[in-house]
Scaffold this motif. Structure first.
Motif, PDB file in Angstrom:
ATOM      1  N   PRO A  84       0.791  -1.230   0.000  1.00 50.05           N
ATOM      2  CA  PRO A  84       0.000   0.000   0.000  1.00 50.05           C
ATOM      3  C   PRO A  84       0.823   1.280   0.000  1.00 50.05           C
ATOM      4  CG  PRO A  84      -1.043  -1.609   1.413  1.00 50.05           C
ATOM      5  CD  PRO A  84       0.265  -2.214   0.986  1.00 50.05           C
ATOM      6  N   LEU A  85       1.852   1.376   0.849  1.00 47.78           N
ATOM      7  CA  LEU A  85       2.622   2.618   0.912  1.00 47.78           C
ATOM      8  C   LEU A  85       3.473   2.818  -0.339  1.00 47.78           C
ATOM      9  CD1 LEU A  85       3.704   2.820   4.660  1.00 47.78           C
ATOM     10  CD2 LEU A  85       1.886   4.070   3.477  1.00 47.78           C
ATOM     11  N   GLU A  86       3.919   1.740  -0.953  1.00 48.56           N
ATOM     12  CA  GLU A  86       4.650   1.858  -2.217  1.00 48.56           C
ATOM     13  C   GLU A  86       3.724   2.394  -3.306  1.00 48.56           C
ATOM     14  OE1 GLU A  86       7.122  -0.901  -5.447  1.00 48.56           O
ATOM     15  OE2 GLU A  86       6.225  -1.821  -3.647  1.00 48.56           O
ATOM     16  N   ALA A  87       2.486   1.887  -3.345  1.00 54.17           N
ATOM     17  CA  ALA A  87       1.513   2.378  -4.315  1.00 54.17           C
ATOM     18  C   ALA A  87       1.202   3.855  -4.057  1.00 54.17           C
ATOM     19  CB  ALA A  87       0.234   1.546  -4.241  1.00 54.17           C
ATOM     20  N   LEU A  88       1.122   4.241  -2.787  1.00 59.59           N
ATOM     21  CA  LEU A  88       0.867   5.642  -2.461  1.00 59.59           C
ATOM     22  C   LEU A  88       1.991   6.540  -2.964  1.00 59.59           C
ATOM     23  CD1 LEU A  88      -0.780   7.831  -1.083  1.00 59.59           C
ATOM     24  CD2 LEU A  88       0.328   7.223   1.096  1.00 59.59           C
ATOM     25  N   ARG A  89       3.221   6.077  -2.865  1.00 58.68           N
ATOM     26  CA  ARG A  89       4.344   6.867  -3.389  1.00 58.68           C
ATOM     27  C   ARG A  89       4.222   7.065  -4.895  1.00 58.68           C
ATOM     28  NH1 ARG A  89       7.246   4.024   0.678  1.00 58.68           N
ATOM     29  NH2 ARG A  89       7.783   2.323  -0.768  1.00 58.68           N
ATOM     30  N   GLU A  90       3.753   6.033  -5.601  1.00 62.11           N
ATOM     31  CA  GLU A  90       3.556   6.149  -7.052  1.00 62.11           C
ATOM     32  C   GLU A  90       2.468   7.174  -7.370  1.00 62.11           C
ATOM     33  OE1 GLU A  90       5.074   4.777  -9.744  1.00 62.11           O
ATOM     34  OE2 GLU A  90       6.601   4.036  -8.371  1.00 62.11           O
ATOM     35  N   LEU A  91       1.402   7.162  -6.576  1.00 60.39           N
ATOM     36  CA  LEU A  91       0.337   8.150  -6.787  1.00 60.39           C
ATOM     37  C   LEU A  91       0.863   9.563  -6.584  1.00 60.39           C
ATOM     38  CD1 LEU A  91      -2.676   6.454  -4.966  1.00 60.39           C
ATOM     39  CD2 LEU A  91      -2.292   6.595  -7.428  1.00 60.39           C
ATOM     40  N   ARG A  92       1.653   9.745  -5.551  1.00 57.84           N
ATOM     41  CA  ARG A  92       2.210  11.075  -5.282  1.00 57.84           C
ATOM     42  C   ARG A  92       3.156  11.520  -6.399  1.00 57.84           C
ATOM     43  NH1 ARG A  92       3.116   9.964   1.209  1.00 57.84           N
ATOM     44  NH2 ARG A  92       1.067  10.778   1.873  1.00 57.84           N
ATOM     45  N   ALA A  93       3.878  10.565  -6.979  1.00 62.78           N
ATOM     46  CA  ALA A  93       4.771  10.902  -8.088  1.00 62.78           C
ATOM     47  C   ALA A  93       3.984  11.365  -9.311  1.00 62.78           C
ATOM     48  CB  ALA A  93       5.636   9.693  -8.457  1.00 62.78           C
ATOM     49  N   GLY A  94       2.735  10.889  -9.439  1.00 59.56           N
ATOM     50  CA  GLY A  94       1.902  11.270 -10.575  1.00 59.56           C
ATOM     51  C   GLY A  94       0.994  12.443 -10.305  1.00 59.56           C
ATOM     52  N   ALA A  95       1.061  13.020  -9.108  1.00 58.60           N
ATOM     53  CA  ALA A  95       0.211  14.171  -8.763  1.00 58.60           C
ATOM     54  C   ALA A  95       0.607  15.368  -9.626  1.00 58.60           C
ATOM     55  CB  ALA A  95       0.353  14.505  -7.291  1.00 58.60           C
ATOM     56  N   GLY A  96      -0.387  15.983 -10.236  1.00 59.55           N
ATOM     57  CA  GLY A  96      -0.144  17.128 -11.101  1.00 59.55           C
ATOM     58  C   GLY A  96      -0.014  16.771 -12.566  1.00 59.55           C
ATOM     59  N   THR A  97       0.270  15.507 -12.863  1.00 59.57           N
ATOM     60  CA  THR A  97       0.322  15.057 -14.260  1.00 59.57           C
ATOM     61  C   THR A  97      -0.835  14.090 -14.504  1.00 59.57           C
ATOM     62  OG1 THR A  97       1.932  13.345 -13.601  1.00 59.57           O
ATOM     63  CG2 THR A  97       2.790  15.400 -14.560  1.00 59.57           C
ATOM     64  N   GLN A  98      -0.746  12.890 -13.955  1.00 59.14           N
ATOM     65  CA  GLN A  98      -1.829  11.934 -14.145  1.00 59.14           C
ATOM     66  C   GLN A  98      -3.005  12.212 -13.210  1.00 59.14           C
ATOM     67  OE1 GLN A  98      -0.575   7.860 -14.047  1.00 59.14           O
ATOM     68  NE2 GLN A  98      -2.618   7.032 -14.374  1.00 59.14           N
ATOM     69  N   PHE A  99      -2.703  12.651 -11.989  1.00 62.03           N
ATOM     70  CA  PHE A  99      -3.743  12.766 -10.970  1.00 62.03           C
ATOM     71  C   PHE A  99      -3.879  14.179 -10.432  1.00 62.03           C
ATOM     72  CE2 PHE A  99      -1.655   8.533 -10.436  1.00 62.03           C
ATOM     73  CZ  PHE A  99      -2.657   7.763 -11.003  1.00 62.03           C
ATOM     74  N   ASP A 100      -5.073  14.481  -9.912  1.00 58.64           N
ATOM     75  CA  ASP A 100      -5.348  15.742  -9.224  1.00 58.64           C
ATOM     76  C   ASP A 100      -4.584  15.728  -7.895  1.00 58.64           C
ATOM     77  OD1 ASP A 100      -6.393  17.819  -7.683  1.00 58.64           O
ATOM     78  OD2 ASP A 100      -8.454  17.483  -8.363  1.00 58.64           O
ATOM     79  N   PRO A 101      -3.669  16.683  -7.667  1.00 59.09           N
ATOM     80  CA  PRO A 101      -2.884  16.689  -6.418  1.00 59.09           C
ATOM     81  C   PRO A 101      -3.754  16.722  -5.169  1.00 59.09           C
ATOM     82  CG  PRO A 101      -1.952  18.223  -7.992  1.00 59.09           C
ATOM     83  CD  PRO A 101      -3.261  17.774  -8.569  1.00 59.09           C
ATOM     84  N   ARG A 102      -4.863  17.466  -5.229  1.00 55.41           N
ATOM     85  CA  ARG A 102      -5.744  17.563  -4.062  1.00 55.41           C
ATOM     86  C   ARG A 102      -6.365  16.215  -3.737  1.00 55.41           C
ATOM     87  NH1 ARG A 102     -11.187  20.037  -3.140  1.00 55.41           N
ATOM     88  NH2 ARG A 102     -11.454  19.972  -5.401  1.00 55.41           N
ATOM     89  N   VAL A 103      -6.726  15.462  -4.757  1.00 54.62           N
ATOM     90  CA  VAL A 103      -7.318  14.134  -4.538  1.00 54.62           C
ATOM     91  C   VAL A 103      -6.260  13.174  -4.002  1.00 54.62           C
ATOM     92  CG1 VAL A 103      -8.412  12.152  -5.657  1.00 54.62           C
ATOM     93  CG2 VAL A 103      -9.083  14.475  -6.301  1.00 54.62           C
ATOM     94  N   VAL A 104      -5.052  13.233  -4.533  1.00 55.29           N
ATOM     95  CA  VAL A 104      -3.978  12.358  -4.051  1.00 55.29           C
ATOM     96  C   VAL A 104      -3.698  12.644  -2.575  1.00 55.29           C
ATOM     97  CG1 VAL A 104      -1.525  11.787  -4.268  1.00 55.29           C
ATOM     98  CG2 VAL A 104      -2.931  12.059  -6.322  1.00 55.29           C
ATOM     99  N   SER A 105      -3.680  13.911  -2.200  1.00 53.61           N
ATOM    100  CA  SER A 105      -3.435  14.273  -0.800  1.00 53.61           C
ATOM    101  C   SER A 105      -4.517  13.699   0.106  1.00 53.61           C
ATOM    102  CB  SER A 105      -3.375  15.799  -0.667  1.00 53.61           C
ATOM    103  OG  SER A 105      -3.191  16.167   0.680  1.00 53.61           O
ATOM    104  N   ALA A 106      -5.777  13.860  -0.284  1.00 56.21           N
ATOM    105  CA  ALA A 106      -6.878  13.321   0.520  1.00 56.21           C
ATOM    106  C   ALA A 106      -6.824  11.801   0.557  1.00 56.21           C
ATOM    107  CB  ALA A 106      -8.212  13.789  -0.062  1.00 56.21           C
TER     108      ALA A 106
END
Length: 329
Positions: A286-308
């Motif tokens: 889970p935490l490894e996947a979370l790091r991947e999401l954070r790496a994609g914040a602003g490009t693939q994903f909405d940063p606000r959603v990733v933070s929440a």
């Protein structure tokens, strides 16, 4: 194709034996009606390519609609093995469909000396084959549910509950939380139109396969719109693979153009894909996947959603750790 037959049959004394085969897809009309023309066209292109490869060194042609034709050199015995490959190439199946092909053949010049006669005889035999084939319909699962999901609930991996947590953290009301939760659970309903061979393929998909897979959000929208109780979920399912930078599909929406619910489902779906083992990758922690999401914040994903999402996930991990006597790091 008619020109090719004219040339082949022009000189009766010099004609080398060949087989003309006509194919008509069984189950394709139901597929097209259920999943839409875009999905149907993509599937037809895939089947056409497979048929062409199956009859080499012969030639394959698209007759129009869901009908195909092949010209196979050699005698009837030689053609038999090629025809077996050709029929197999036109079989496709998935959770919500089964495509097969009826076939009619004529051996030239033994049975026909003109293109018109050859086509008429092959057509008659094709429809005779269709009459004897099994026509058991393939229907959608009851309640438009989705079979490709884990059998056992996992609070750190189930998409719906985490999507609900994220929506609440972003201040959405109960009705919107419910809508987003249900959309997250049904985000992949359109994949019932994707052939199993593609869904479970190990390694990278080719361009044609990717194009078929990327129809699943549009097909999912179509399925949900025809069910009054689920129609409000359709826009979120359609938007679930858009990217925050505009490079997603199917509409290339960017940033705030993407419905917030779609942005939430996108993050939760990506996390779910990473923490489950698939044909082309091992499951991540889970935490490894979370790091991947954070790496994609602003490009693939909405940063606000990733933070929440990060806050919601850590809270869930803390609860799980407390229940098991462990500590979250």
């Amino acid at each position: 194709m008619l020109d090719d037959l004219e040339v082949r049959l022009a000189d009766a004394g010099a004609v080398e034996p060949f087989t003309l085969a006509l194919f008509d897809l069984d189950g394709f009309k139901a597929y097209n009606d259920r999943f839409g023309h875009l999905g149907g066209d993509a599937l037809l292109e895939r089947l056409a390519g497979r048929l062409a490869a199956a009859v080499v060194p012969g030639r394959a042609f698209r007759m129009g609609g869901d009908e195909f034709c092949a010209v196979i050199d050699g005698d009837a015995e030689t053609a038999r093995a090629v025809l077996s490959r050709a029929r197999s190439a036109l079989v496709e199946r998935g959770d919500g469909f089964l495509i097969t092909a009826s076939c009619g053949t004529v051996h030239c010049p033994e049975e026909a000396w003109t293109p018109t006669t050859a086509l008429q005889l092959a057509d008659t035999r094709m429809y005779a084959d269709k009459e004897t084939a099994d026509r058991t319909p393939v229907t959608l699962p009851d309640g438009v549910t989705h079979r490709r999901r884990p059998a056992v609930a996992d609070p750190l991996r189930d998409v719906g509950p985490i999507a609900a947590d994220v929506a609440r953290r972003l201040g959405l009301d109960d009705d919107e939380v419910r809508r987003i939760t249900r959309a997250a659970e049904l985000r992949d309903i359109g994949k019932i139109a994707v052939p199993e061979e593609i869904l479970h393929k190990p390694g990278r998909l080719d361009d044609d396969e990717l194009r078929i897979v990327r129809q699943h959000t549009v097909i999912g929208e179509r399925i949900l719109r025809v069910a009054p109780a689920l129609s409000e979920l359709a826009p979120l399912v359609r938007a679930s693979h858009e990217r925050f930078d505009g490079d997603g599909y199917p509409d290339g929406l960017r940033g705030e153009e993407i419905p917030l619910g779609g942005r939430i489902v996108a993050v939760c779906d990506a996390y779910h894909a990473m923490v489950h083992r698939a044909a082309h990758h091992e499951a991540r922690a889970p935490l490894e996947a979370l790091r991947e999401l954070r790496a994609g914040a602003g490009t693939q994903f909405d940063p606000r959603v990733v933070s929440a999402f990060g806050v919601a996930l850590r809270e869930r991990m803390s609860v799980e750790a407390a229940l098991s006597g462990q500590r979250v790091r």
